[in-house]
Design a protein around this motif. Structure first.
Motif, PDB file in Angstrom:
ATOM      1  N   CYS A  41      28.828  23.640  53.127  1.00  0.00           N
ATOM      2  CA  CYS A  41      30.032  24.489  53.785  1.00  0.00           C
ATOM      3  C   CYS A  41      30.646  23.797  54.861  1.00  0.00           C
ATOM      4  O   CYS A  41      29.811  23.199  55.804  1.00  0.00           O
ATOM      5  CB  CYS A  41      29.619  25.880  54.058  1.00  0.00           C
ATOM      6  SG  CYS A  41      29.039  27.140  52.869  1.00  0.00           S
TER       7      CYS A  41
ATOM      8  N   GLU B 171      31.705  25.135  57.631  1.00  0.00           N
ATOM      9  CA  GLU B 171      31.238  25.652  58.533  1.00  0.00           C
ATOM     10  C   GLU B 171      29.794  25.011  59.174  1.00  0.00           C
ATOM     11  O   GLU B 171      29.372  24.691  60.535  1.00  0.00           O
ATOM     12  CB  GLU B 171      31.104  27.196  58.549  1.00  0.00           C
ATOM     13  CG  GLU B 171      32.102  27.706  58.023  1.00  0.00           C
ATOM     14  CD  GLU B 171      32.373  28.049  56.681  1.00  0.00           C
ATOM     15  OE1 GLU B 171      32.223  27.019  55.849  1.00  0.00           O
ATOM     16  OE2 GLU B 171      32.242  29.060  56.101  1.00  0.00           O
ATOM     17  N   ARG B 172      28.913  24.837  58.393  1.00  0.00           N
ATOM     18  CA  ARG B 172      27.694  24.510  58.723  1.00  0.00           C
ATOM     19  C   ARG B 172      27.807  22.883  59.278  1.00  0.00           C
ATOM     20  O   ARG B 172      27.256  22.483  59.826  1.00  0.00           O
ATOM     21  CB  ARG B 172      26.753  24.600  57.654  1.00  0.00           C
ATOM     22  CG  ARG B 172      25.850  25.804  57.714  1.00  0.00           C
ATOM     23  CD  ARG B 172      24.770  26.118  56.601  1.00  0.00           C
ATOM     24  NE  ARG B 172      25.616  26.664  55.462  1.00  0.00           N
ATOM     25  CZ  ARG B 172      24.948  26.604  54.237  1.00  0.00           C
ATOM     26  NH1 ARG B 172      23.630  26.109  54.101  1.00  0.00           N
ATOM     27  NH2 ARG B 172      25.651  26.836  53.129  1.00  0.00           N
TER      28      ARG B 172
ATOM     29  N   CYS C 289      30.160  32.362  54.829  1.00  0.00           N
ATOM     30  CA  CYS C 289      29.165  32.983  53.802  1.00  0.00           C
ATOM     31  C   CYS C 289      27.849  33.272  54.830  1.00  0.00           C
ATOM     32  O   CYS C 289      27.858  32.843  56.191  1.00  0.00           O
ATOM     33  CB  CYS C 289      28.562  31.821  52.945  1.00  0.00           C
ATOM     34  SG  CYS C 289      27.482  30.584  53.404  1.00  0.00           S
TER      35      CYS C 289
ATOM     36  N   CYS D  99      25.862  30.274  56.522  1.00  0.00           N
ATOM     37  CA  CYS D  99      26.604  29.954  57.938  1.00  0.00           C
ATOM     38  C   CYS D  99      26.338  30.752  58.907  1.00  0.00           C
ATOM     39  O   CYS D  99      26.347  30.631  60.047  1.00  0.00           O
ATOM     40  CB  CYS D  99      28.135  29.585  57.483  1.00  0.00           C
ATOM     41  SG  CYS D  99      28.470  28.129  56.317  1.00  0.00           S
TER      42      CYS D  99
HETATM   43 ZN   LIG Z   1      28.789  28.966  54.441  1.00  0.00          ZN
END
Ligand SMILES: [Zn+2]
Length: 129
Positions: free
Chosen positions: A53, A55-56, A87, A90
């Motif tokens: 992701c 975000e991570r 998610c 994250c």
């Molecule tokens: Zn995520």
């Protein structure tokens, strides 16, 4: 607005997302506690479970930058007609690194946005001290 820089950085990171399988382009950016803006893009893989992701990517990169996240912005298409929020994985990483008060801003590709704090999205996630 205090978070315009990370929203802009997340939007630009979205353009750089590597999403040849889903086409669901996502970009994120973190504002660190020392004022840095750190971006992340979704990265997919032909071995689908290896996708990461946006975000991570940004949250992890803030550690590499020697800082911790204070706010996270995510720019993404909608999910089931709703703004897309990070998610669970994250959110858990955000809780670890940024704590319960980390600001999370979900931004649609149309510019609509919603700002919350992490504790509203993951009220009872496991956390250290
Ligand atoms: Zn995520």
């Amino acid at each position: 607005m205090e978070y315009e820089a990370i929203i802009q950085a997340a939007s630009e990171a979205r353009e750089r997302a590597y999403a040849p399988y889903s086409g669901f382009r996502m970009g994120a950016a973190v504002l660190t506690t020392d004022g840095q803006v750190v971006a992340g893009s979704l990265v997919e893989n032909v071995s689908l479970g290896l996708a990461m992701c946006a975000e991570r990517v940004a949250l992890f990169a803030s550690v590499a930058a020697g800082a911790r996240p204070k706010a996270l912005a995510l720019v993404s298409p909608r999910t089931d007609a709703e703004l897309t929020f990070p998610c669970g994985a994250c959110l858990q990483v955000g809780l670890e690194l940024g704590g319960r008060d980390m600001v999370v801003i979900a931004v649609g590709t149309d510019g609509e946005r919603e700002q919350v704090v992490l504790r509203d999205l993951l009220p009872r996630g496991p956390r250290k001290g």
